[in-house]
Design a protein around this motif. Sequence first.
Motif, short mmCIF file in Angstrom:
data_model
loop_
_atom_site.label_atom_id
_atom_site.label_comp_id
_atom_site.label_asym_id
_atom_site.label_seq_id
_atom_site.Cartn_x
_atom_site.Cartn_y
_atom_site.Cartn_z
N LYS A 1 -1.68 15.15 60.01
CA LYS A 1 -1.00 14.23 60.72
C LYS A 1 -0.17 15.60 62.11
O LYS A 1 -0.09 16.33 61.73
CB LYS A 1 0.20 13.55 60.92
N CYS A 2 -0.07 14.96 63.37
CA CYS A 2 -0.04 16.00 64.26
C CYS A 2 1.31 16.01 65.28
O CYS A 2 1.51 14.53 64.78
CB CYS A 2 -1.21 15.97 65.42
N SER A 3 1.98 17.16 66.00
CA SER A 3 3.17 16.14 66.25
C SER A 3 3.63 15.53 67.00
O SER A 3 4.30 15.29 67.40
CB SER A 3 3.63 18.11 67.33
N ASP A 4 2.19 15.45 68.01
CA ASP A 4 1.94 13.21 69.07
C ASP A 4 2.24 12.75 68.31
O ASP A 4 1.68 11.58 69.02
CB ASP A 4 0.94 13.98 69.76
N THR B 1 -6.22 20.45 67.86
CA THR B 1 -4.89 20.32 67.35
C THR B 1 -4.34 21.77 67.85
O THR B 1 -2.72 21.48 67.25
CB THR B 1 -4.95 20.38 65.68
N TYR B 2 -4.78 22.52 68.44
CA TYR B 2 -4.24 23.31 69.27
C TYR B 2 -2.66 23.11 69.41
O TYR B 2 -2.12 23.68 69.58
CB TYR B 2 -5.17 24.48 69.81
N LYS B 3 -3.14 22.41 70.21
CA LYS B 3 -1.31 21.70 71.22
C LYS B 3 -0.90 20.66 70.77
O LYS B 3 0.60 20.50 71.42
CB LYS B 3 -2.51 21.55 72.85
N ARG B 4 -0.99 20.60 69.38
CA ARG B 4 -0.75 19.64 69.02
C ARG B 4 0.16 19.78 67.40
O ARG B 4 0.57 18.71 66.88
CB ARG B 4 -1.58 18.49 68.32
N ARG B 5 0.24 21.29 67.73
CA ARG B 5 1.24 21.56 66.12
C ARG B 5 2.34 21.57 66.33
O ARG B 5 2.85 21.99 67.75
CB ARG B 5 0.70 23.47 66.23
N PRO B 6 2.52 21.13 65.50
CA PRO B 6 2.30 21.18 63.48
C PRO B 6 2.21 20.22 63.60
O PRO B 6 2.20 19.39 63.70
CB PRO B 6 3.76 21.36 63.51
N ILE B 7 0.91 20.45 63.07
CA ILE B 7 0.37 19.64 62.20
C ILE B 7 0.80 19.63 59.72
O ILE B 7 1.49 20.65 59.90
CB ILE B 7 -1.28 19.88 61.81
#
Length: 98
Positions: free
Chosen positions: A10-13, A41-47
Amino acid sequence: MKIYYVYILKCSDKSYYTGITSNLTRRITEHKLGKHADSYTYKRRPIRLEFYAEFTNVDLAIQTEKQIKKWSRAKKEALIKNEFEKLPNLAKKKFNTP
């Protein structure tokens, strides 16, 4: 015997990412650290790791990963919550009636 893992993050977005690996700990660390700048997932951290399943057959693991990637958000969430009885109904297409 080699073990393969299909996992859901699950990503931050609030989106979900599904992947496959033979080393779950290493791969999750790579996602968390942003080792691959071109990854989803790079720009959607934290995961956060939400789900994983183990396989001894790499072909079955790949097939499962591809199948889960096509699933709706609701179906992925049912899998994550171990609500397996909901999976068949979530797979059925909903039709609008006039």
